[in-house]
Write a protein that holds these residues in place. Sequence first.
Motif, PDB file in Angstrom:
ATOM      1  N   ALA A 105       0.815  -1.212   0.000  1.00  0.00           N
ATOM      2  CA  ALA A 105       0.000   0.000   0.000  1.00  0.00           C
ATOM      3  C   ALA A 105       0.849   1.262   0.000  1.00  0.00           C
ATOM      4  O   ALA A 105       0.483   2.271  -0.624  1.00  0.00           O
ATOM      5  CB  ALA A 105      -0.939   0.001   1.207  1.00  0.00           C
ATOM      6  N   VAL A 106       1.985   1.232   0.692  1.00  0.00           N
ATOM      7  CA  VAL A 106       2.844   2.422   0.726  1.00  0.00           C
ATOM      8  C   VAL A 106       3.878   2.426  -0.391  1.00  0.00           C
ATOM      9  O   VAL A 106       4.697   3.340  -0.491  1.00  0.00           O
ATOM     10  CB  VAL A 106       3.545   2.568   2.101  1.00  0.00           C
ATOM     11  N   GLY A 107       3.874   1.395  -1.235  1.00  0.00           N
ATOM     12  CA  GLY A 107       4.748   1.374  -2.395  1.00  0.00           C
ATOM     13  C   GLY A 107       6.107   0.748  -2.185  1.00  0.00           C
ATOM     14  O   GLY A 107       6.982   0.860  -3.054  1.00  0.00           O
ATOM     15  N   ASP A 108       6.308   0.059  -1.070  1.00  0.00           N
ATOM     16  CA  ASP A 108       7.591  -0.616  -0.826  1.00  0.00           C
ATOM     17  C   ASP A 108       7.512  -2.004  -1.457  1.00  0.00           C
ATOM     18  O   ASP A 108       7.259  -3.014  -0.791  1.00  0.00           O
ATOM     19  CB  ASP A 108       7.865  -0.714   0.671  1.00  0.00           C
ATOM     20  N   VAL A 109       7.736  -2.051  -2.764  1.00  0.00           N
ATOM     21  CA  VAL A 109       7.481  -3.255  -3.553  1.00  0.00           C
ATOM     22  C   VAL A 109       8.417  -4.394  -3.170  1.00  0.00           C
ATOM     23  O   VAL A 109       7.978  -5.549  -3.001  1.00  0.00           O
ATOM     24  CB  VAL A 109       7.595  -2.934  -5.055  1.00  0.00           C
ATOM     25  N   ASP A 110       9.694  -4.108  -3.023  1.00  0.00           N
ATOM     26  CA  ASP A 110      10.659  -5.177  -2.755  1.00  0.00           C
ATOM     27  C   ASP A 110      10.403  -5.838  -1.409  1.00  0.00           C
ATOM     28  O   ASP A 110      10.411  -7.076  -1.293  1.00  0.00           O
ATOM     29  CB  ASP A 110      12.087  -4.633  -2.811  1.00  0.00           C
ATOM     30  N   GLU A 111      10.180  -5.024  -0.382  1.00  0.00           N
ATOM     31  CA  GLU A 111       9.939  -5.612   0.938  1.00  0.00           C
ATOM     32  C   GLU A 111       8.584  -6.317   0.979  1.00  0.00           C
ATOM     33  O   GLU A 111       8.428  -7.335   1.654  1.00  0.00           O
ATOM     34  CB  GLU A 111      10.030  -4.545   2.033  1.00  0.00           C
ATOM     35  N   ALA A 112       7.604  -5.784   0.234  1.00  0.00           N
ATOM     36  CA  ALA A 112       6.300  -6.449   0.157  1.00  0.00           C
ATOM     37  C   ALA A 112       6.456  -7.828  -0.464  1.00  0.00           C
ATOM     38  O   ALA A 112       5.891  -8.816   0.033  1.00  0.00           O
ATOM     39  CB  ALA A 112       5.321  -5.607  -0.653  1.00  0.00           C
ATOM     40  N   ALA A 113       7.210  -7.914  -1.556  1.00  0.00           N
ATOM     41  CA  ALA A 113       7.420  -9.208  -2.205  1.00  0.00           C
ATOM     42  C   ALA A 113       8.100 -10.183  -1.254  1.00  0.00           C
ATOM     43  O   ALA A 113       7.731 -11.375  -1.189  1.00  0.00           O
ATOM     44  CB  ALA A 113       8.257  -9.026  -3.470  1.00  0.00           C
ATOM     45  N   SER A 243     -10.037   4.867 -12.351  1.00  0.00           N
ATOM     46  CA  SER A 243     -10.437   5.746 -11.257  1.00  0.00           C
ATOM     47  C   SER A 243      -9.321   5.954 -10.231  1.00  0.00           C
ATOM     48  O   SER A 243      -9.204   7.034  -9.638  1.00  0.00           O
ATOM     49  CB  SER A 243     -11.696   5.200 -10.569  1.00  0.00           C
ATOM     50  N   THR A 244      -8.491   4.937 -10.011  1.00  0.00           N
ATOM     51  CA  THR A 244      -7.382   5.105  -9.061  1.00  0.00           C
ATOM     52  C   THR A 244      -6.390   6.143  -9.583  1.00  0.00           C
ATOM     53  O   THR A 244      -5.864   6.959  -8.811  1.00  0.00           O
ATOM     54  CB  THR A 244      -6.666   3.764  -8.817  1.00  0.00           C
ATOM     55  N   LEU A 245      -6.137   6.132 -10.881  1.00  0.00           N
ATOM     56  CA  LEU A 245      -5.247   7.135 -11.468  1.00  0.00           C
ATOM     57  C   LEU A 245      -5.839   8.532 -11.311  1.00  0.00           C
ATOM     58  O   LEU A 245      -5.122   9.485 -10.956  1.00  0.00           O
ATOM     59  CB  LEU A 245      -5.002   6.827 -12.948  1.00  0.00           C
ATOM     60  N   VAL A 246      -7.132   8.666 -11.572  1.00  0.00           N
ATOM     61  CA  VAL A 246      -7.776   9.976 -11.439  1.00  0.00           C
ATOM     62  C   VAL A 246      -7.668  10.473  -9.999  1.00  0.00           C
ATOM     63  O   VAL A 246      -7.361  11.646  -9.747  1.00  0.00           O
ATOM     64  CB  VAL A 246      -9.244   9.906 -11.893  1.00  0.00           C
ATOM     65  N   GLU A 247      -7.899   9.579  -9.040  1.00  0.00           N
ATOM     66  CA  GLU A 247      -7.773  10.010  -7.642  1.00  0.00           C
ATOM     67  C   GLU A 247      -6.334  10.393  -7.318  1.00  0.00           C
ATOM     68  O   GLU A 247      -6.083  11.377  -6.616  1.00  0.00           O
ATOM     69  CB  GLU A 247      -8.238   8.914  -6.686  1.00  0.00           C
ATOM     70  N   GLN A 248      -5.363   9.634  -7.823  1.00  0.00           N
ATOM     71  CA  GLN A 248      -3.960   9.939  -7.551  1.00  0.00           C
ATOM     72  C   GLN A 248      -3.588  11.309  -8.125  1.00  0.00           C
ATOM     73  O   GLN A 248      -2.834  12.070  -7.510  1.00  0.00           O
ATOM     74  CB  GLN A 248      -3.068   8.841  -8.134  1.00  0.00           C
ATOM     75  N   ILE A 249      -4.131  11.632  -9.291  1.00  0.00           N
ATOM     76  CA  ILE A 249      -3.889  12.944  -9.897  1.00  0.00           C
ATOM     77  C   ILE A 249      -4.456  14.045  -9.011  1.00  0.00           C
ATOM     78  O   ILE A 249      -3.784  15.038  -8.702  1.00  0.00           O
ATOM     79  CB  ILE A 249      -4.504  12.997 -11.306  1.00  0.00           C
ATOM     80  N   LEU A 250      -5.699  13.872  -8.577  1.00  0.00           N
ATOM     81  CA  LEU A 250      -6.331  14.902  -7.751  1.00  0.00           C
ATOM     82  C   LEU A 250      -5.674  14.993  -6.378  1.00  0.00           C
ATOM     83  O   LEU A 250      -5.529  16.086  -5.822  1.00  0.00           O
ATOM     84  CB  LEU A 250      -7.825  14.618  -7.612  1.00  0.00           C
ATOM     85  N   ALA A 251      -5.272  13.848  -5.824  1.00  0.00           N
ATOM     86  CA  ALA A 251      -4.629  13.858  -4.515  1.00  0.00           C
ATOM     87  C   ALA A 251      -3.258  14.519  -4.563  1.00  0.00           C
ATOM     88  O   ALA A 251      -2.671  14.820  -3.516  1.00  0.00           O
ATOM     89  CB  ALA A 251      -4.503  12.434  -3.982  1.00  0.00           C
ATOM     90  N   SER A 252      -2.744  14.749  -5.765  1.00  0.00           N
ATOM     91  CA  SER A 252      -1.475  15.450  -5.928  1.00  0.00           C
ATOM     92  C   SER A 252      -1.667  16.964  -5.960  1.00  0.00           C
ATOM     93  O   SER A 252      -0.688  17.712  -6.010  1.00  0.00           O
ATOM     94  CB  SER A 252      -0.788  14.986  -7.221  1.00  0.00           C
ATOM     95  N   HIS A 253      -2.911  17.397  -5.947  1.00  0.00           N
ATOM     96  CA  HIS A 253      -3.220  18.832  -5.903  1.00  0.00           C
ATOM     97  C   HIS A 253      -3.145  19.312  -4.459  1.00  0.00           C
ATOM     98  O   HIS A 253      -3.615  18.617  -3.550  1.00  0.00           O
ATOM     99  CB  HIS A 253      -4.621  19.088  -6.468  1.00  0.00           C
ATOM    100  N   GLU A 427       2.876  10.169  -9.973  1.00  0.00           N
ATOM    101  CA  GLU A 427       3.769   9.117  -9.481  1.00  0.00           C
ATOM    102  C   GLU A 427       4.670   9.613  -8.353  1.00  0.00           C
ATOM    103  O   GLU A 427       5.254   8.799  -7.620  1.00  0.00           O
ATOM    104  CB  GLU A 427       4.614   8.573 -10.638  1.00  0.00           C
ATOM    105  N   LYS A 428       4.765  10.920  -8.183  1.00  0.00           N
ATOM    106  CA  LYS A 428       5.586  11.482  -7.107  1.00  0.00           C
ATOM    107  C   LYS A 428       4.863  11.471  -5.766  1.00  0.00           C
ATOM    108  O   LYS A 428       5.471  11.704  -4.722  1.00  0.00           O
ATOM    109  CB  LYS A 428       5.983  12.927  -7.445  1.00  0.00           C
ATOM    110  N   ASN A 429       3.567  11.221  -5.803  1.00  0.00           N
ATOM    111  CA  ASN A 429       2.758  11.229  -4.581  1.00  0.00           C
ATOM    112  C   ASN A 429       2.967   9.915  -3.824  1.00  0.00           C
ATOM    113  O   ASN A 429       2.714   8.833  -4.351  1.00  0.00           O
ATOM    114  CB  ASN A 429       1.277  11.396  -4.944  1.00  0.00           C
ATOM    115  N   SER A 430       3.397  10.005  -2.582  1.00  0.00           N
ATOM    116  CA  SER A 430       3.750   8.807  -1.806  1.00  0.00           C
ATOM    117  C   SER A 430       2.626   8.303  -0.912  1.00  0.00           C
ATOM    118  O   SER A 430       2.854   7.444  -0.058  1.00  0.00           O
ATOM    119  CB  SER A 430       4.989   9.090  -0.947  1.00  0.00           C
TER     120      SER A 430
END
Length: 469
Positions: A105-113, A243-253, A427-430
């Motif tokens: 969920a927080v984007g830590d792909v390697d540790e998640a795997a 829809s997740t992309l759209v939310e990520q775009i707006l959440a970057s505002h 993509e910069k939004n963490s």
Amino acid sequence: MSTNSTSPSDERILRMGVAGHPDSAQAHAALASFLCAAGRVDEALAHLDREMDRQPSKIWPRSIKAGILSGERRAAEALDVHRALVAMAPEIPLLWANFGSDLAAVGDVDEAAAAFRTTIERAPGFGPAWLGLANLPGAPFGDADIAAMERGLIVTRDPYHKVQLLFALGRGYGAFGDLERSFGKFTEANALRDTLVPHDGAGLAAFVEAHDILRSSFFADAAGPSPQADSAIFIVGMPRSGSTLVEQILASHPDVEGAGELFALPEVAASIDAFAAPDAFVRRLQALTPAEAAQLGTDYLVRAGRYRRTDRPYFTDKMPANWRLIAFIRRILPGARIIDVRRDPLACCLSAYMTYFNRHTDFPNTLEDLGRYYRHYLAMMEMAEDWTPDSLYRLDHARLVSDAEQEIRALLRFLRLPFSSSCLRPEKNSRAIYTPSAQQVRAPIHHGNDRSHAYLPWLRPLQAALSAG
């Protein structure tokens, strides 16, 4: 009109249970659940912290705390708790799987795997871990993984784990180019899920048809003031529409907080017994007084506010299935804005067919039902364009990925927000993301992989259902 179902007498009983059984994990879990339901999450967490201090060697206080933090969309805070849990009980697969989910969920792909693979080492048939791996970027599976998942199907007894294993196998075979076997696994997965979570297609059809009597004049006459109603931005549509992309775009505002997929709206709708019969919802809408509608709007904002972490003036509610409740939104939150995200129907429906939906989600499990579901969605949105001409924006996913800046500028104008260049770099939004698209939207805006052409030989029932009517 209040939606709060908790009561002081219930709390007294639960606290008596804790006092009488201070070492009972079940008693403490029940009290913590009550406090969370009452919107007193920090109080529940403080209670568990005291139990952790009192019983430092026990796993259950930390496990309950981690579950609450995850459920409250506070994955980053949960990670230290997860680390303590897997250190205390490294042999328990579920602890590693939960850890992996919050890492993803927080984007830590390697540790998640790594966490998911540790789960699998301890429980080869643990479906959620295999599906968690499948949702990570790239092609994480090798020949040995495919064989291990096939063996896992034999050994696991949990039907939901089997469903998740089948979805993961569908992804795995697809990545290797074995499309026939891949689609077969997706079909098996949906068929098994249909025995566990059957879709009520007839009920949905009747529910949508009941809205046909509503007219824009009803909303114009009935819409009363609603406090802070324009703070909510609803993102609706089909699952896997973008829809997740759209939310990520707006959440970057800088003025918008991304709150994720909230259950607040259907909870408030259920509080007025709106789902007792297909046409009960519309009848109840028509009977609401302006004061009742305003109170329901306030109830929604309170419930949604539980998941807010900032003081930004706007927030998103990205529950795709809220398209069913467009009329309700318009009635109780007349100032709210609604974004309808559209993607190519065939590609969108196929992607949804290949996606695991949990046991609480009523969603089609066959290609035919999926096509009908899409048509019901279109029918509701066509009516909504009459009800909400000034507060509904249709966003085309293809236009978004082809000319991101132009589409984002148009979207922000609709929302009456100033342009922010940060929206061009979502993509910069963490922020933590909890949907299957979480890792996809951590990459720059791009054209996704449309697999519908590759799987076309198996999609005739879907094509027929989409074009019927």
